[in-house]
Design a protein around this motif. Structure first.
Motif, short mmCIF file in Angstrom:
data_model
loop_
_atom_site.label_atom_id
_atom_site.label_comp_id
_atom_site.label_asym_id
_atom_site.label_seq_id
_atom_site.Cartn_x
_atom_site.Cartn_y
_atom_site.Cartn_z
N GLN A 1 0.83 -1.20 0.00
CA GLN A 1 0.00 0.00 0.00
C GLN A 1 0.86 1.26 0.00
O GLN A 1 0.60 2.21 -0.74
N VAL A 2 1.91 1.27 0.81
CA VAL A 2 2.80 2.43 0.87
C VAL A 2 3.59 2.56 -0.42
O VAL A 2 3.75 3.66 -0.98
N ILE A 3 4.09 1.44 -0.92
CA ILE A 3 4.88 1.44 -2.15
C ILE A 3 4.06 2.00 -3.31
O ILE A 3 4.53 2.83 -4.08
N ALA A 4 2.83 1.54 -3.44
CA ALA A 4 1.97 2.00 -4.54
C ALA A 4 1.71 3.51 -4.44
O ALA A 4 1.71 4.21 -5.44
N ALA A 5 1.53 4.00 -3.22
CA ALA A 5 1.28 5.43 -3.03
C ALA A 5 2.49 6.27 -3.43
O ALA A 5 2.33 7.43 -3.81
N ARG A 6 3.67 5.69 -3.36
CA ARG A 6 4.90 6.42 -3.70
C ARG A 6 5.38 6.16 -5.12
O ARG A 6 6.46 6.58 -5.50
N GLY A 7 4.62 5.41 -5.90
CA GLY A 7 5.00 5.15 -7.28
C GLY A 7 6.05 4.08 -7.46
O GLY A 7 6.64 3.95 -8.53
N GLY A 8 6.30 3.30 -6.42
CA GLY A 8 7.29 2.23 -6.51
C GLY A 8 6.64 0.88 -6.75
O GLY A 8 5.47 0.80 -7.14
N TRP A 9 7.40 -0.17 -6.53
CA TRP A 9 6.88 -1.52 -6.72
C TRP A 9 7.66 -2.51 -5.86
O TRP A 9 8.76 -2.23 -5.40
N MET A 10 7.05 -3.67 -5.67
CA MET A 10 7.68 -4.79 -4.98
C MET A 10 7.34 -6.04 -5.77
O MET A 10 6.20 -6.23 -6.18
N SER A 11 8.35 -6.88 -5.99
CA SER A 11 8.10 -8.16 -6.64
C SER A 11 8.81 -9.25 -5.85
O SER A 11 9.65 -8.97 -4.99
N PHE A 12 8.44 -10.49 -6.16
CA PHE A 12 9.05 -11.65 -5.49
C PHE A 12 9.86 -12.44 -6.50
O PHE A 12 9.53 -12.48 -7.68
N ALA A 13 10.91 -13.09 -6.02
CA ALA A 13 11.75 -13.90 -6.90
C ALA A 13 12.24 -15.14 -6.17
O ALA A 13 12.48 -15.12 -4.96
N GLY A 14 12.37 -16.23 -6.93
CA GLY A 14 13.03 -17.42 -6.43
C GLY A 14 12.30 -18.24 -5.39
O GLY A 14 12.93 -19.04 -4.71
#
Length: 113
Positions: free
Chosen positions: A67-80
């Motif tokens: 929620q915070v990341i989206a509000a700041r225009g960023g992103w989070m992804s998962f790997a591995g």
């Protein structure tokens, strides 16, 4: 759970988790994510390759951060992630909100496109 953060030249933070993420260790993850969310545009790849287990308390930390990341225009992804974790993310519906990649390099490459 153990965690390390590595910054890449492309300004992506790689958060590598190992061990077990559960009610006993989720507060550590919350602290790490809070630090990463202080960045102007948080861009985070969560490396799950050494994470053996994650419960609902651990998952909630990622949801809150999203929620915070989206509000700041960023992103989070998962790997591995192992089969269990990828299945868990799909079962609880998080695969609709987070990109899941086979490895960290693929996640970083996708961010640069």
């Amino acid at each position: 759970m153990q965690a390390t953060v590595t910054d890449t030249p492309s300004d992506v933070a790689v958060l590598r988790l190992s061990g077990e993420l559960d009610a006993d260790t989720a507060s550590d993850l919350h602290k790490l994510l809070a630090e990463l969310l202080e960045r102007p545009v948080p861009r985070i790849v969560v490396d799950l390759s050494d994470l053996k287990f994650c419960d609902s308390v651990g998952l909630s930390a990622f949801i809150t951060a999203k929620q915070v990341i989206a509000a700041r225009g960023g992103w989070m992804s998962f790997a591995g992630g192992n089969r269990f974790l990828v299945s868990l993310l799909g079962t609880v519906g998080l695969s609709r909100y987070f990109a899941i990649f086979p490895d960290v390099d693929d996640a970083i490459a996708a961010a640069q496109m």
